[in-house]
Design an enzyme around this catalytic site. Structure first.
Site, PDB file in Angstrom:
ATOM      1  N   LYS A  73      52.625   3.178  66.172  1.00 39.64           N
ATOM      2  CA  LYS A  73      51.552   4.141  65.876  1.00 39.64           C
ATOM      3  C   LYS A  73      50.639   4.263  67.077  1.00 39.64           C
ATOM      4  O   LYS A  73      50.246   3.270  67.684  1.00 39.64           O
ATOM      5  CB  LYS A  73      50.731   3.648  64.663  1.00 39.64           C
ATOM      6  CG  LYS A  73      49.663   4.626  64.199  1.00 39.64           C
ATOM      7  CD  LYS A  73      50.237   5.699  63.305  1.00 39.64           C
ATOM      8  CE  LYS A  73      49.289   6.874  63.110  1.00 39.64           C
ATOM      9  NZ  LYS A  73      49.310   7.831  64.234  1.00 39.64           N
ATOM     10  N   LYS A  97      45.076  -3.308  67.858  1.00 42.13           N
ATOM     11  CA  LYS A  97      44.097  -2.588  67.040  1.00 42.13           C
ATOM     12  C   LYS A  97      44.547  -2.472  65.586  1.00 42.13           C
ATOM     13  O   LYS A  97      43.787  -2.758  64.668  1.00 42.13           O
ATOM     14  CB  LYS A  97      43.932  -1.186  67.651  1.00 42.13           C
ATOM     15  CG  LYS A  97      42.807  -0.365  67.101  1.00 42.13           C
ATOM     16  CD  LYS A  97      42.840   1.052  67.706  1.00 42.13           C
ATOM     17  CE  LYS A  97      42.753   1.036  69.231  1.00 42.13           C
ATOM     18  NZ  LYS A  97      42.658   2.437  69.769  1.00 42.13           N
ATOM     19  N   LYS A 109      52.229   4.454  72.136  1.00 39.99           N
ATOM     20  CA  LYS A 109      51.329   5.422  72.781  1.00 39.99           C
ATOM     21  C   LYS A 109      52.171   6.382  73.601  1.00 39.99           C
ATOM     22  O   LYS A 109      53.233   6.015  74.098  1.00 39.99           O
ATOM     23  CB  LYS A 109      50.352   4.710  73.717  1.00 39.99           C
ATOM     24  CG  LYS A 109      49.154   5.547  74.111  1.00 39.99           C
ATOM     25  CD  LYS A 109      48.096   5.463  73.041  1.00 39.99           C
ATOM     26  CE  LYS A 109      46.790   6.074  73.430  1.00 39.99           C
ATOM     27  NZ  LYS A 109      45.718   5.582  72.548  1.00 39.99           N
ATOM     28  N   ASP A 149      44.867  11.818  71.221  1.00 42.82           N
ATOM     29  CA  ASP A 149      44.149  10.875  72.074  1.00 42.82           C
ATOM     30  C   ASP A 149      43.366  11.741  73.075  1.00 42.82           C
ATOM     31  O   ASP A 149      43.032  12.890  72.767  1.00 42.82           O
ATOM     32  CB  ASP A 149      45.138   9.905  72.753  1.00 42.82           C
ATOM     33  CG  ASP A 149      44.436   8.707  73.396  1.00 42.82           C
ATOM     34  OD1 ASP A 149      43.902   7.870  72.666  1.00 42.82           O
ATOM     35  OD2 ASP A 149      44.402   8.622  74.633  1.00 42.82           O
ATOM     36  N   THR A 206      37.018   8.309  64.203  1.00 44.16           N
ATOM     37  CA  THR A 206      36.814   7.288  65.233  1.00 44.16           C
ATOM     38  C   THR A 206      35.317   7.032  65.402  1.00 44.16           C
ATOM     39  O   THR A 206      34.861   5.879  65.462  1.00 44.16           O
ATOM     40  CB  THR A 206      37.475   7.698  66.562  1.00 44.16           C
ATOM     41  OG1 THR A 206      38.797   8.153  66.281  1.00 44.16           O
ATOM     42  CG2 THR A 206      37.542   6.538  67.536  1.00 44.16           C
ATOM     43  N   ASN A 241      35.859  14.254  71.585  1.00 43.19           N
ATOM     44  CA  ASN A 241      35.843  14.073  70.133  1.00 43.19           C
ATOM     45  C   ASN A 241      35.108  12.787  69.735  1.00 43.19           C
ATOM     46  O   ASN A 241      34.256  12.800  68.848  1.00 43.19           O
ATOM     47  CB  ASN A 241      37.282  14.049  69.609  1.00 43.19           C
ATOM     48  CG  ASN A 241      37.337  13.734  68.127  1.00 43.19           C
ATOM     49  OD1 ASN A 241      37.388  12.576  67.727  1.00 43.19           O
ATOM     50  ND2 ASN A 241      37.261  14.747  67.302  1.00 43.19           N
ATOM     51  N   SER A 378      44.122   7.813  60.356  1.00 43.33           N
ATOM     52  CA  SER A 378      45.498   8.265  60.597  1.00 43.33           C
ATOM     53  C   SER A 378      46.442   7.619  59.587  1.00 43.33           C
ATOM     54  O   SER A 378      47.344   8.268  59.046  1.00 43.33           O
ATOM     55  CB  SER A 378      45.961   7.881  62.012  1.00 43.33           C
ATOM     56  OG  SER A 378      45.660   8.896  62.935  1.00 43.33           O
TER      57      SER A 378
HETATM   58  N1  GLU Z   1      44.294   7.705  69.924  1.00 47.18           N
HETATM   59  C1  GLU Z   1      43.577   6.980  68.941  1.00 47.18           C
HETATM   60  C2  GLU Z   1      43.403   5.535  69.376  1.00 47.18           C
HETATM   61  O1  GLU Z   1      43.460   5.224  70.544  1.00 47.18           O
HETATM   62  C3  GLU Z   1      44.137   7.140  67.531  1.00 47.18           C
HETATM   63  C4  GLU Z   1      45.565   6.730  67.353  1.00 47.18           C
HETATM   64  C5  GLU Z   1      46.137   7.129  66.019  1.00 47.18           C
HETATM   65  O2  GLU Z   1      45.445   7.712  65.212  1.00 47.18           O
HETATM   66  O3  GLU Z   1      47.319   6.860  65.823  1.00 47.18           O
HETATM   67  O4  GLU Z   1      43.136   4.681  68.575  1.00 47.18           O
END
Ligand code: GLU
Length: 438
Positions: A73, A97, A109, A149, A206, A241, A378
């Protein structure tokens, strides 16, 4: 510039010491070895039709770091500085995370080396679809679930999920129905527009999660924070964002946001800025510079411009890096004046800077906890798609708060038990969960 993946590995090493205990030592050591490299790296080159009729080749990555806890994810970033090591680091941090907030998800990623700001809308769409054609075979609801992202957003997710749907149906016997579109297609990407299967509350998640983490942390710090006035002051690097929403939410919840910035620089309004008016002004002018807004009015006499470098060193109570990696380094860390650093960006503090801040008594709330609200919602979106459900925004935010509060409690307990920083404590909690399932 310091290599983000090396930084990530230094962080892992610091926490590993606390995990290598008892007679399990060797076993744990081997498992940790496995967490030093991604399970899979996908590198793609793909053609994109430009407005002038020419075709340009772009380079992109998807790193699938670890799937011990669930499907990979993590977001997709469009940025000229994207590199394999950056995406590796970001995918590793996603693994940590997701584990910190106890989601049944692994870490991944993606990134494309591109400056999206010079692309037209059509070129951006072609790029998004082109990247998806490069990676679609390697993703899916139970395999790898991308999201937005840096420089990507719900609109881009909608193009990608549409492209995925096309490719999936053309290349398999899958017939899309009202019933299976959610679980088979929509659950492949999160951060979609709400009218295209996205979750209520995802766009602001976020920022909202960051606020919950900050409030919970301040409550634990008790009255240790010294304030000059009744409101805690905040400076935020980044007005995308994440930066925008945390600025807005904090100023609505009793904090005084005095500075925000984007990649070209920032504004400092000592009396506290009006976040909404600042955003409107930036949209109108195309730049933040000169947008010194207070109580709905923007006036050149209200503030001054600051560089990103200056913003980080402002005399504020709370500093929020919400842009890119490696912003707080050994060079500027000695001059940071904030009492709390809330890392809303991924990897904004280098390991050396981390040490310096710790010695200065500055509390660093680490990225893997502070910005986990995005991936948490998410996850909620993925669950809703898989079950063909739609949750109310109030329910989403309530569940988000529960997840963030619980994570802060657990990390805090780990910090007290091991007498370590919040970052090491969060790593101990997270890596402990991954190891337990390996
Ligand atoms: N890009 C965001 C992060 O760095 C969200 C990733 C997601 O929702 O999968 O946490």
């Amino acid at each position: 510039m310091s290599n983000p993946f090396n930084n990530a590995m230094e962080q892992l090493a610091k926490a590993a010491r606390y995990l290598e205990v008892g007679n399990e030592r060797l076993e744990v050591g081997k498992k940790i070895e496995l967490l030093k490299q991604p399970e899979r790296i996908i590198q793609v080159y793909f053609p994109v039709k430009m407005d002038n009729g020419q075709v340009k080749i772009f380079e992109g990555y998807r790193v699938q770091f670890n799937s011990t806890l669930g499907p990979y994810k993590g977001g997709i970033r469009f940025h000229p500085q994207v590199s394999m090591d950056e995406v590796k680091a970001l995918s590793f941090w996603m693994m940590v995370k997701c584990a910190v907030v106890d989601l049944p998800l692994g870490g991944g990623k993606g990134g494309v080396v591109v400056d999206p700001k010079v692309l037209s809308e059509k070129e951006l769409e072609n790029l998004s679809r082109g990247y998806m054609r490069g990676i679609w075979r390697d993703i899916g609801p139970l395999v790898d679930v991308p999201a937005p992202d840096v420089n990507t957003n719900p609109k881009i997710m909608a193009w990608m999920v549409d492209e995925y749907k096309k490719l999936k149906t053309q290349n398999s016997k899958l017939k899309i129905t009202k019933k299976n579109e959610g679980p088979e297609i929509l659950a492949t990407i999160t951060g979609k527009p709400v009218d295209k299967g996205g979750s209520q509350g995802r766009t602001e998640a976020t920022g909202m999660g960051g606020m919950y983490v900050l409030l919970a942390t301040l409550a634990k710090l008790n009255s240790k924070l010294k304030t000059q006035n009744s409101k805690l002051t905040v400076a935020i690097e980044g007005f995308g964002n994440v930066g925008y929403f945390i600025a807005k939410l904090l100023s609505e919840n009793g904090f005084k946001v005095v500075a925000v910035s984007d990649s070209r620089g920032g504004v400092y309004v000592k009396e506290g800025l009006d976040v909404e008016a600042t955003m409107e002004c930036k949209k109108k002018k195309g730049v933040l510079g000169g947008c010194y807004c207070r109580g709905g009015v923007c006036d050149l006499s209200y503030g001054k411009t600051v560089t990103n470098k200056e913003l980080l060193e402002l005399p504020v109570d709370i500093l929020i890096p919400a842009a890119l990696e490696n912003q707080i380094t050994k060079e500027n860390a000695p001059r940071i004046k904030a009492q709390v650093v809330l890392e809303m960006a991924n990897g904004p503090t280098t390991p050396e800077a981390d040490e310096i801040l710790h010695k200065k008594g500055i509390v660093v709330v680490p990225d893997i906890l502070a910005n986990a609200g995005g991936v948490t919602v998410s996850y909620f979106e993925w669950v809703q798609n898989r079950r063909n459900e739609r949750w109310e925004v109030g329910d989403v935010n309530k569940k988000l708060k529960q997840v963030m509060d619980k994570a802060v409690d657990e990390v805090w307990r780990s910090k007290e038990k091991h007498k370590v920083t919040l970052r090491v404590a969060a790593f101990i909690v997270a890596i402990g969960r991954v190891l337990a399932k390996m």
